[in-house]
Structure formats: C-alpha cells, structure tokens
Design an enzyme around this catalytic site. Structure first.
Site, PDB file in Angstrom:
ATOM      1  N   SER A  52     -30.479  28.958  -6.777  1.00  0.00           N
ATOM      2  CA  SER A  52     -29.240  28.258  -7.122  1.00  0.00           C
ATOM      3  C   SER A  52     -29.296  26.816  -6.639  1.00  0.00           C
ATOM      4  CB  SER A  52     -28.038  28.963  -6.500  1.00  0.00           C
ATOM      5  OG  SER A  52     -28.045  28.851  -5.088  1.00  0.00           O
ATOM      6  N   GLU A  89     -33.774  18.086  -1.593  1.00  0.00           N
ATOM      7  CA  GLU A  89     -33.694  19.356  -0.858  1.00  0.00           C
ATOM      8  C   GLU A  89     -34.391  19.246   0.499  1.00  0.00           C
ATOM      9  OE1 GLU A  89     -33.674  22.786  -3.181  1.00  0.00           O
ATOM     10  OE2 GLU A  89     -33.952  24.152  -1.510  1.00  0.00           O
ATOM     11  N   ALA A 103     -29.648  34.209  -3.285  1.00  0.00           N
ATOM     12  CA  ALA A 103     -30.314  35.473  -3.620  1.00  0.00           C
ATOM     13  C   ALA A 103     -31.808  35.274  -3.874  1.00  0.00           C
ATOM     14  CB  ALA A 103     -29.658  36.105  -4.842  1.00  0.00           C
ATOM     15  N   ASP A 109     -47.662  28.412  -2.844  1.00  0.00           N
ATOM     16  CA  ASP A 109     -47.392  27.001  -3.175  1.00  0.00           C
ATOM     17  C   ASP A 109     -47.918  26.043  -2.103  1.00  0.00           C
ATOM     18  OD1 ASP A 109     -45.436  27.928  -1.430  1.00  0.00           O
ATOM     19  OD2 ASP A 109     -43.787  26.827  -2.376  1.00  0.00           O
ATOM     20  N   LEU A 142     -32.913  33.188  -6.036  1.00  0.00           N
ATOM     21  CA  LEU A 142     -33.064  32.889  -7.464  1.00  0.00           C
ATOM     22  C   LEU A 142     -32.850  31.399  -7.742  1.00  0.00           C
ATOM     23  CD1 LEU A 142     -31.274  36.096  -8.786  1.00  0.00           C
ATOM     24  CD2 LEU A 142     -33.734  35.671  -8.545  1.00  0.00           C
ATOM     25  N   ASP A 154     -39.316  25.514  -7.653  1.00  0.00           N
ATOM     26  CA  ASP A 154     -37.970  25.754  -8.182  1.00  0.00           C
ATOM     27  C   ASP A 154     -37.523  24.630  -9.118  1.00  0.00           C
ATOM     28  OD1 ASP A 154     -38.284  27.721  -6.339  1.00  0.00           O
ATOM     29  OD2 ASP A 154     -36.718  27.014  -4.965  1.00  0.00           O
TER      30      ASP A 154
HETATM   31  P1  ADP Z   1     -31.136  29.926  -3.422  1.00  0.00           P
HETATM   32  O1  ADP Z   1     -31.604  28.609  -3.915  1.00  0.00           O
HETATM   33  O2  ADP Z   1     -32.195  30.956  -3.486  1.00  0.00           O
HETATM   34  O3  ADP Z   1     -29.887  30.403  -4.083  1.00  0.00           O
HETATM   35  P2  ADP Z   1     -30.800  28.373  -1.051  1.00  0.00           P
HETATM   36  O4  ADP Z   1     -30.497  28.723   0.354  1.00  0.00           O
HETATM   37  O5  ADP Z   1     -32.014  27.584  -1.338  1.00  0.00           O
HETATM   38  O6  ADP Z   1     -30.791  29.758  -1.889  1.00  0.00           O
HETATM   39  O7  ADP Z   1     -29.598  27.571  -1.683  1.00  0.00           O
HETATM   40  C1  ADP Z   1     -28.285  28.057  -1.575  1.00  0.00           C
HETATM   41  C2  ADP Z   1     -27.384  26.917  -1.155  1.00  0.00           C
HETATM   42  O8  ADP Z   1     -27.261  25.995  -2.241  1.00  0.00           O
HETATM   43  C3  ADP Z   1     -25.973  27.355  -0.867  1.00  0.00           C
HETATM   44  O9  ADP Z   1     -25.834  27.784   0.468  1.00  0.00           O
HETATM   45  C4  ADP Z   1     -25.190  26.092  -1.137  1.00  0.00           C
HETATM   46  O10 ADP Z   1     -25.304  25.198  -0.051  1.00  0.00           O
HETATM   47  C5  ADP Z   1     -25.949  25.474  -2.302  1.00  0.00           C
HETATM   48  N1  ADP Z   1     -25.386  25.847  -3.604  1.00  0.00           N
HETATM   49  C6  ADP Z   1     -26.043  26.428  -4.630  1.00  0.00           C
HETATM   50  N2  ADP Z   1     -25.238  26.588  -5.697  1.00  0.00           N
HETATM   51  C7  ADP Z   1     -24.032  26.108  -5.345  1.00  0.00           C
HETATM   52  C8  ADP Z   1     -22.771  25.978  -6.007  1.00  0.00           C
HETATM   53  N3  ADP Z   1     -22.598  26.390  -7.264  1.00  0.00           N
HETATM   54  N4  ADP Z   1     -21.761  25.411  -5.320  1.00  0.00           N
HETATM   55  C9  ADP Z   1     -21.935  24.983  -4.049  1.00  0.00           C
HETATM   56  N5  ADP Z   1     -23.091  25.073  -3.387  1.00  0.00           N
HETATM   57  C10 ADP Z   1     -24.134  25.624  -4.007  1.00  0.00           C
HETATM   58 MG    MG Z   2     -33.131  27.443  -3.042  1.00  0.00          MG
END
Ligand code: ADP
Ligand code: MG
Length: 389
Positions: free
Chosen positions: A124, A162, A120, A34, A122, A174
């Site tokens: 989130s 972000e 993970a 990317d 993925l 993403d």
């Molecule tokens: P990924 O996007 O791969 O899961 P990241 O480190 O980019 O990993 O993002 C994870 C972070 O996003 C978490 O540590 C938290 O701060 C935030 N996050 C994601 N989903 C949630 C949720 N459902 N509730 C609270 N925080 C969340």
């Molecule tokens: Mg992420």
C-alpha cells in the site's frame, strides 16, 4: 472512485483537477533477493490507491486520507528525514524527491483512498507514493509517465521518498511494479541492472485444464519485521558474498552451489546463502515455466521457495506456514509466503473451481488456533499507475 472525489470536495471545498491511481503488488517469487542484486517477479494487483489532486499556488501540501480520516498540512521546506512523521511522509516525500531531482513541483491538495490492504505486505505504501507521483507528473508537466524509462525515474523518486523521508528500508520492487506492470503479465525485474521483462501471467490457458487462480491470503499477522531481523539477513548475505570473494550472492553459480557453501565459515551463513542463490534460480525457472504454461512446475517452485524461506532464511511465521499448508491440503498446486515475512500475506495457486474450498480450509485452520480471521481474495495481474479522470 466517486468516494475519493466526494471526499475531496468535502475536505477541500472544490473539485479535484483529476484523479490518479496506482496498484498494490504481490511478488510471485524471488524473496529477499532484491538486496542481493537478484531477480524478483511481482504482478500488480487489481487493488489500487487513488489520489484526487488539485495544484496550489503556494508550496503547501495538504493531504487527507480516507483510511486515517486525518488532514495533514506540510510546507515544502518542512519535509526531510522523518518529517512529517506518520503516513503523510509517503506523500510529502514524493514531492520532496521530485524537487531533489530538479523538477519544479508546487503545492497540492490531495485526497487518498485505497483498496490495497494497508500493512499486509501488498505494498500500500508504494501504491500511495506512485499515485501521488503520477498526479505530480501530470499536474506539473514532468512527463514521468511517458514511457518505461521515464516511469523508472519516477519509481526512483518514490523509492527515495520511502527510504529518506518515511525512513522505511525497501528496495525498488514495489515502486517498479506500481509503475511498470502490464495487465496479464508479471514483471521480471533484475535488481542489478534495472532491466525489466514482461512475462505472460495467464493461469487459464489451454494446457491448464479448468484453469487456476492466484489466491492471496492476508494473514493479518504482523510480528514486526523489526529492522533487527532485516538487517541481520542483509548482513549475513553480505558476509557470505565477501567470504566467497564475489560482489554479491547473485554471482554464485547455482550449479556450483555446494562448492561455494563448503567454503563458508558457519552453518547459518550457509543456509542464508543457499536460500538466496536457489531463490534467484527459482525465479528463472518460474519465468520459464510460465512461458511454457507449466503451472504444476510453478506450484512446485512456490513450495520450494516457501521451504527455503522457512528453513534456511528463517523469515516465515506460524500464520504464514499454516495458511500455506491449508491451501495445499485444499488442493493448491503450490503455495508460499510472499513479502519480507514475519507476517503479511501468502499466495497459492488454486484450481478455479476450488477457491471456496481453499478459503474455507484456511479460515478453519486459523479458527482452530483462535487467530484473527484471515482475508483471502483472488487476484489477477493488473496495470500500472495512470490517470483515471
Ligand atoms: P505495505 O506497503 O505492505 O502495505 P508498509 O508498512 O510499507 O506496508 O506501508 C504501510 C504504511 O503506508 C501505513 O502504515 C501508512 O503509513 C501508509 N499508507 C498506505 N496506504 C495509506 C492510505 N491509504 N492512507 C494513509 N496511509 C497509508
Ligand atoms: Mg510497503
């Protein structure tokens, strides 16, 4: 979905105005391309993050997460780089970025609940941003879900959230996946032009016999992709491009790769550049193979991508390597790490009737090494962010 509504009622004492959701994603191929103006090929996961939201009369954000069991309150004027700290930055950052883009955005009461495994690889984080972004677009009449062009603008705001509020270095894959993917299709995203194409992602077609499935394994390993490693790879890629006199490694013709590599000043740079150039080419080949329903070729490309990430780019780790090897031993057509590396998830193209064997093989390989039990699940290509109710 009822859990997010029930929780919202409990926390905020009123029904939400609506519920919006956005998916996590997994990148089929095109890793560390990317930031080299390259190509990526994610699918949206069936796993989604939901946001129950109600507009407020003031500009306060109050947000509760079922995953953290925590309420955070942030006035609009307190949002900026690194503020708020922690997970609420992903939510507050989206409202901030929409205001920065000139939209009239008020306060919200938000409850989030996620099926996307957090941390993970993925995505989130983008699922959370895009669910909240979709809600803000509808509740404040911004029209940012109207078509792909509007959705791309919402994705850009979520990227800013972000990068500039949560202070996490990411490209735009993403958020584009969460806002633009279509069911049963992968999203070919050109990170230079921003152009997208929807590529059929059908693993059960007639030419595939009994059919295959995509098995995702969350290795539950997290060897901090510390910014040091990420920055080193970025810097190496930039230096290689500069030594070759091109704007980015995207501009190196794969057919003339050997000549280009011979002009680089050291072996590490040569390996880094070889990964990027061959990986971008593998995305093109994977798109052609999917269109031709040639799944064995997709599997070979997964394997080649993993070898390149492990040996040339050096971003894999023991857990990723073992999950990939175990999937192949159990009959996968191909397997690779996905995401930035140093932990996170792997993917494997597994015969539909061999899923349990693959899951068991991976689980046992981890148990033999006394590692935390990994989580494997079959995924299909889901749809993008939308209003649920
Ligand atoms: P990924 O996007 O791969 O899961 P990241 O480190 O980019 O990993 O993002 C994870 C972070 O996003 C978490 O540590 C938290 O701060 C935030 N996050 C994601 N989903 C949630 C949720 N459902 N509730 C609270 N925080 C969340
Ligand atoms: Mg992420």
């Amino acid at each position: 979905m009822s859990r997010v509504v029930d929780t919202h009622r409990h926390v905020f004492g009123a029904d939400p105005a609506g519920v919006w959701s956005a998916p996590g994603r997994v990148n089929l191929i095109g890793e560390h391309t990317d930031y080299n103006d390259g190509l990526v090929l994610p699918i949206a996961l069936p796993h989604r993050t939901s946001a129950a939201c109600s507009p407020r009369d003031d500009d306060l954000l109050r947000v509760w997460s079922v995953q953290t069991d925590e309420l955070v309150e942030v006035p609009a004027d307190a949002v900026g780089p690194g503020s708020p700290a922690g997970w609420a930055a992903y939510v507050a950052g989206v409202l901030w970025a929409l205001r920065e883009a000139g939209h009239a955005v008020g306060g919200l009461d938000v409850t989030v609940d996620s099926e996307v495994p957090v941390g993970a690889g993925l995505s989130s984080s983008a699922a959370l941003e895009c669910a909240v972004g979709a809600a803000a677009s509808d509740l404040f009449g911004l029209g940012l879900l109207a078509d792909d062009e509007a959705r791309a603008r919402l994705a850009a705001a979520c990227v800013r959230a972000e990068n500039e509020v949560a202070m996490a270095m990411t490209g735009g894959m993403d958020q584009s996946a969460a806002l633009l993917c279509r069911p049963d299709h992968a999203l070919l995203l050109d990170c230079r032009s921003g152009d997208t194409e929807h590529v059929p992602f059908d693993l059960s077609g007639p030419a595939s016999g009994a059919g295959y499935v995509l098995l995702v394994t969350d290795t539950r390993a997290a060897h901090a992709l510390n910014d040091g490693q990420y920055a080193e790879r970025r810097a190496a890629a930039e230096q290689a491009a500069s030594e070759l006199g091109v704007p980015s490694l995207r501009d190196v013709d794969p057919a003339a790769l050997d000549d280009a590599l011979a002009r680089l000043s050291d072996d590490v740079l040569r390996r880094r550049a070889r990964h990027v150039v061959t990986e971008i080419d593998r995305v093109r080949s994977a798109v052609a193979a999917l269109r031709a329903d040639d799944l064995p070729e997709v599997g070979r490309l997964f394997d080649a991508s993993h070898a390149s990430l492990r040996d040339d780019y050096e971003v894999s780790c023991a857990e990723l390597d073992v999950s990939v090897e175990a999937a192949r031993t159990a009959g996968a057509l191909g397997a690779r790490m996905t995401g930035g590396g140093f932990g996170g998830s792997s993917i494997a193209l597994v015969p539909a009737d061999g899923v349990e064997e693959a899951r068991r093989g991976i689980r046992e390989a981890f148990a033999q090494r006394s590692w935390t039990e990994p989580r494997s699940f079959v995924v299909t290509a889901g749809g993008s962010a939308h209003r649920d109710s």
